[in-house]
Each structure stands twice: as C-alpha cells, then as structure tokens.
Design an enzyme around this catalytic site. Sequence first.
Site, PDB file in Angstrom:
ATOM      1  N   ASN A 105       0.844  -1.200   0.000  1.00 46.38           N
ATOM      2  CA  ASN A 105       0.000   0.000   0.000  1.00 46.38           C
ATOM      3  C   ASN A 105       0.876   1.245   0.000  1.00 46.38           C
ATOM      4  OD1 ASN A 105       0.543   0.806   2.849  1.00 46.38           O
ATOM      5  ND2 ASN A 105      -0.424  -1.172   3.247  1.00 46.38           N
ATOM      6  N   ASP A 143      -4.536  -5.998   4.959  1.00 47.52           N
ATOM      7  CA  ASP A 143      -5.643  -6.797   5.496  1.00 47.52           C
ATOM      8  C   ASP A 143      -5.727  -8.154   4.818  1.00 47.52           C
ATOM      9  OD1 ASP A 143      -6.541  -4.918   7.317  1.00 47.52           O
ATOM     10  OD2 ASP A 143      -7.692  -3.830   5.788  1.00 47.52           O
ATOM     11  N   PHE A 185      -4.368   3.735  14.557  1.00 41.51           N
ATOM     12  CA  PHE A 185      -4.552   4.748  13.526  1.00 41.51           C
ATOM     13  C   PHE A 185      -5.717   4.329  12.663  1.00 41.51           C
ATOM     14  CE2 PHE A 185      -1.352   8.146  13.055  1.00 41.51           C
ATOM     15  CZ  PHE A 185      -0.647   7.913  14.218  1.00 41.51           C
ATOM     16  N   LYS A 235       8.334 -17.544 -10.921  1.00 39.44           N
ATOM     17  CA  LYS A 235       7.592 -16.396 -11.471  1.00 39.44           C
ATOM     18  C   LYS A 235       6.322 -16.869 -12.184  1.00 39.44           C
ATOM     19  CE  LYS A 235       7.930 -12.559 -14.648  1.00 39.44           C
ATOM     20  NZ  LYS A 235       8.562 -12.063 -15.869  1.00 39.44           N
ATOM     21  N   LYS A 286     -13.717   1.416  15.516  1.00 39.63           N
ATOM     22  CA  LYS A 286     -12.462   0.628  15.592  1.00 39.63           C
ATOM     23  C   LYS A 286     -11.881   0.693  16.990  1.00 39.63           C
ATOM     24  CE  LYS A 286     -11.334   1.135  10.743  1.00 39.63           C
ATOM     25  NZ  LYS A 286     -10.510   1.768   9.730  1.00 39.63           N
ATOM     26  N   LYS A 327     -11.424  -2.784  19.004  1.00 35.97           N
ATOM     27  CA  LYS A 327     -10.058  -3.278  19.257  1.00 35.97           C
ATOM     28  C   LYS A 327      -9.583  -2.979  20.683  1.00 35.97           C
ATOM     29  CE  LYS A 327      -9.014  -2.838  14.316  1.00 35.97           C
ATOM     30  NZ  LYS A 327      -7.997  -2.853  13.278  1.00 35.97           N
TER      31      LYS A 327
HETATM   32  N1  CTP Z   1      -4.245  -3.020  11.934  1.00 36.45           N
HETATM   33  C1  CTP Z   1      -3.625  -4.124  12.469  1.00 36.45           C
HETATM   34  N2  CTP Z   1      -3.630  -5.310  11.789  1.00 36.45           N
HETATM   35  C2  CTP Z   1      -4.258  -5.427  10.611  1.00 36.45           C
HETATM   36  C3  CTP Z   1      -4.903  -4.291  10.057  1.00 36.45           C
HETATM   37  C4  CTP Z   1      -4.877  -3.104  10.746  1.00 36.45           C
HETATM   38  O1  CTP Z   1      -3.050  -4.024  13.557  1.00 36.45           O
HETATM   39  N3  CTP Z   1      -4.247  -6.573   9.976  1.00 36.45           N
HETATM   40  C5  CTP Z   1      -4.207  -1.756  12.691  1.00 36.45           C
HETATM   41  C6  CTP Z   1      -3.571  -0.605  11.955  1.00 36.45           C
HETATM   42  O2  CTP Z   1      -2.190  -0.536  12.251  1.00 36.45           O
HETATM   43  C7  CTP Z   1      -4.329   0.596  12.510  1.00 36.45           C
HETATM   44  C8  CTP Z   1      -5.686   0.049  12.875  1.00 36.45           C
HETATM   45  O3  CTP Z   1      -5.550  -1.364  12.919  1.00 36.45           O
HETATM   46  O4  CTP Z   1      -3.724   1.097  13.696  1.00 36.45           O
HETATM   47  C9  CTP Z   1      -6.775   0.402  11.890  1.00 36.45           C
HETATM   48  O5  CTP Z   1      -6.379   0.029  10.602  1.00 36.45           O
HETATM   49  P1  CTP Z   1      -7.308   0.336   9.337  1.00 36.45           P
HETATM   50  O6  CTP Z   1      -6.638  -0.204   8.123  1.00 36.45           O
HETATM   51  O7  CTP Z   1      -7.731   1.764   9.348  1.00 36.45           O
HETATM   52  O8  CTP Z   1      -8.630  -0.469   9.661  1.00 36.45           O
HETATM   53  P2  CTP Z   1      -8.974  -1.978   9.630  1.00 36.45           P
HETATM   54  O9  CTP Z   1      -9.199  -2.422  11.040  1.00 36.45           O
HETATM   55  O10 CTP Z   1      -8.002  -2.773   8.830  1.00 36.45           O
HETATM   56  O11 CTP Z   1     -10.406  -1.944   8.927  1.00 36.45           O
HETATM   57  P3  CTP Z   1     -10.787  -1.419   7.425  1.00 36.45           P
HETATM   58  O12 CTP Z   1      -9.589  -1.732   6.564  1.00 36.45           O
HETATM   59  O13 CTP Z   1     -11.987  -2.223   7.076  1.00 36.45           O
HETATM   60  O14 CTP Z   1     -11.074   0.035   7.523  1.00 36.45           O
END
Ligand code: CTP
Length: 413
Positions: free
Chosen positions: A221, A290, A335, A300, A349, A353
């Site tokens: 990303n 995610d 975040f 490859k 969130k 969490k």
């Molecule tokens: N995070 C994490 N582990 C993951 C995904 C996210 O610890 N596999 C943490 C990120 O570091 C961030 C927080 O969760 O501090 C929120 O991440 P974000 O990407 O905004 O949200 P998600 O919980 O992944 O949900 P969505 O992508 O559906 O918005």
Amino acid sequence: MQNNNCQEKHIFRPLDGRKILFGVSGGIAAYKAADFCRNLVKLGAQVRVVLTKNGARFVSPLTFSALTGHKALTSMFHDDLASPMTHIELAKWAELFVILPASADIIGKTACGIADDLLTTLFLAFNGKKLLFPAMNPAMFENPIVQDNISRLRAKAITVAEPAKGTVVCGDTGRGRLPDFEEVLFLIRKSLANNDLKGLNILVTSGPTREPIDPIRFISNRSSGKMGLALATVASMRGARVHLVTGPTCLNIPSHISYTKIETAKEMAKQVLSEQKGMDVIIMAAAVADYAPKTFSKSKIKKESSGMTLELEQTSDILLELGKHKRAGQLLVGFCAETENLIENAFKKLQKKNLDLIVANNVTEPGAGFDWDTNKVFIIDSDENVEELPLLHKEDVADRILDKIRDVLSLEV
Ligand code: CTP
C-alpha cells in the site's frame, strides 16, 4: 508498490528560533562545523559561534560570522564588543551549548573546570544543557585519560556523543570521527526537548507491509512510514525507550532509534505480539495489509492469454490481538485512515479493538496522509472526546499524540 532501493532522509521539522551556542575547538573536523552551523541556521535556529584559538586556525571566524549572520567570537577581550560581560550575556541567552568538534584538550579542560579562554569560561557560566561531539585521532580518543575526562563530564549530566567509527584524516581507523549531520541534529533536538516521557517503553509500528505473490511481485500500500518514524523520533527525543517495528520504507532511520525491519503482516504480528508484555504504550501507525495471497508461487507466474485471479486470505488483525491481551495500565493507540465517515468509523475501531486512543485522518485531504511530511488528524479517546488538530508537520502531530498519551497516563510534565 514501493521501490526497495530508495533512500530518503528523515525530514525533521524546523528549529524555529531555538538558541544554540556553538563552540568550535581545534581539530580538522572544524571544517564540518561550518557546514553544520549553516544547516542549523537553514533549519531556523539562532546560532552564535565561539572558537578557541586553535579552532580559529582551522576555520576562520569570518566563515562562521558569514554563515550565522552574527560575529563569531574568539576572545574574552574584544575591543569592539558593546559590553565587557559577553560571556555572561551569551550564557544567559543560549538554550543549548554545543561543542563540535570537541578536542581532547577541550574535553580535559571542561572536565576540570579550567576557564582560560572565552569558550571554556562560557562553559562554566552556562547552566543549561551541554552537548559535546568529540572528534580526534582514535588512539587519543581511546586514551584512558580522555575516557576518564568524558566519564567525569557525563557524571555531571553533560552529554558527550559517541564518535563514529571509521578512518580519520590522518589515515588511522577507529572511534574518532564526527557523526553525520543527521545524528548531530538528532542529539541537538533531543537536548532541546523536554524529558517528560522518560522511563516509558514505547513500541511504534510504521510503514506498509508487503505480501509476496511470487519472487518478483507483491501486494502493498501507499504508506511511506513517515508518521510512524516521526512518532518514534519524537518519543525518543522526549526520553522514552522506543522500539520501532517497520515495514519496507525509503526512510533513513536515525541510528539512535532501535528498530526491527519486517516485511509481511505475519512477521509484524509475530514481532509486535512478542514485545507486547514489556511495553507501556503501543502505537500501531503501520498500514498493515488486510489481505495476503493465499499461496506463494516459488517461481515467477507467467502471463496467460486471459486474465488472472489471485486468491487472497485475511491477515490477522494485530491491534485486535493486542487489545485482547492488553494488561492493566498498558495504553494502546491505533490509527485509522479513511476516505469517508471518519469519526464514526474511527470510534467503532477504537471500541472493537479495545483501544485507549485512535488517530483518524481522511487520506483524501490535501497535505494529509500517505507520503506527505504533514498530516491533519483527529485524536479520539475512549470517552469519545474528539480533538481536531490543524494541518501540522508530522513531528508536531507526533508531539500532540504523545501529549495526549502523557495526559491519559497522568504523567507529570
Ligand atoms: N491493523 C492491524 N492489523 C491489521 C490491520 C490493521 O493491527 N491486519 C491496525 C492498523 O495498524 C491501525 C488500525 O488497525 O492502527 C486500523 O487500521 P485500518 O486499516 O484503518 O482499519 P482496519 O481495522 O483494517 O479496517 P478497514 O480496513 O476495514 O477500515
């Protein structure tokens, strides 16, 4: 995708008028002092230079006067000085006293309280923070007399930086070189910061993760790692013991920050969860993927005539796991990067969490989010208090987040 071969300097915020008294003693590294002074002035610091007699033999005071915009001084007894009390006035004016380079001679004199010129007299008259950067021949630096003098200074809460290792001008190799400007600046800024996070163990994550598809390709990303590095840097300057767990980024991590590099979400989870117990604060600034490819192809993947389907599986949510095992007194900060319904999604969130704070930003706003040196965020706590910050340098955002952490932990300023 990120470029693995990039190397980007950490962008420090300006020094906005901070008052630095800059001592230059006799050593060939004095030529670097001129460049460092120039850089400090460019960063917005006010710099006044004092040279020893030998320092002035290596680089002319005129050079420093031109670079700083103020007359560089070499003697207690200049006829053209407005006041004979220069050393007392300068000592009262400055916030920080840096000596760079610090020769074996100046280290010896300052350790013994000798005041036989302007620089050493100022050293005694100044009662703020002092920071010395030794630079000399490695054999001289390792000499037990010099080491004893350094220990004496350190015992009086004077910071003596470790010189860098390498080959010095005379061709000898060992400890004795000046660190590079990034390191010098890090220590200057640390000396100027207050020490209000002293004693805290803080884990910060940063950057993206990379989920491999085959030996050539991966999913990632747009996270640059700048927000996480800013948090680690500022927390460390404010006295915390910081460990940074970072995904692949282009950023140059200052050597004073302890860090572990990881690549995948799985590696980040393993590292972070193994460190959870010992941490007072965990800040998950990383943009963890995610989803990751279900299988990794060792060779490859070749192009087919038609399209291609990649099967993905969900990675484990690290912050969710941290929240499940949060110990009493431990503070978890998440975040939340969104494109819509920012506050609502962020608070959901935070609750899901088991977080204490969440930092939310809308990545579509100009100047905020990925790859910028600035950010515009909201800090939300578990009582649903929302603090909106203006657009700020990421290090200023980091300061405000750390202020909030300090307040939640009820630490004294
Ligand atoms: N995070 C994490 N582990 C993951 C995904 C996210 O610890 N596999 C943490 C990120 O570091 C961030 C927080 O969760 O501090 C929120 O991440 P974000 O990407 O905004 O949200 P998600 O919980 O992944 O949900 P969505 O992508 O559906 O918005």
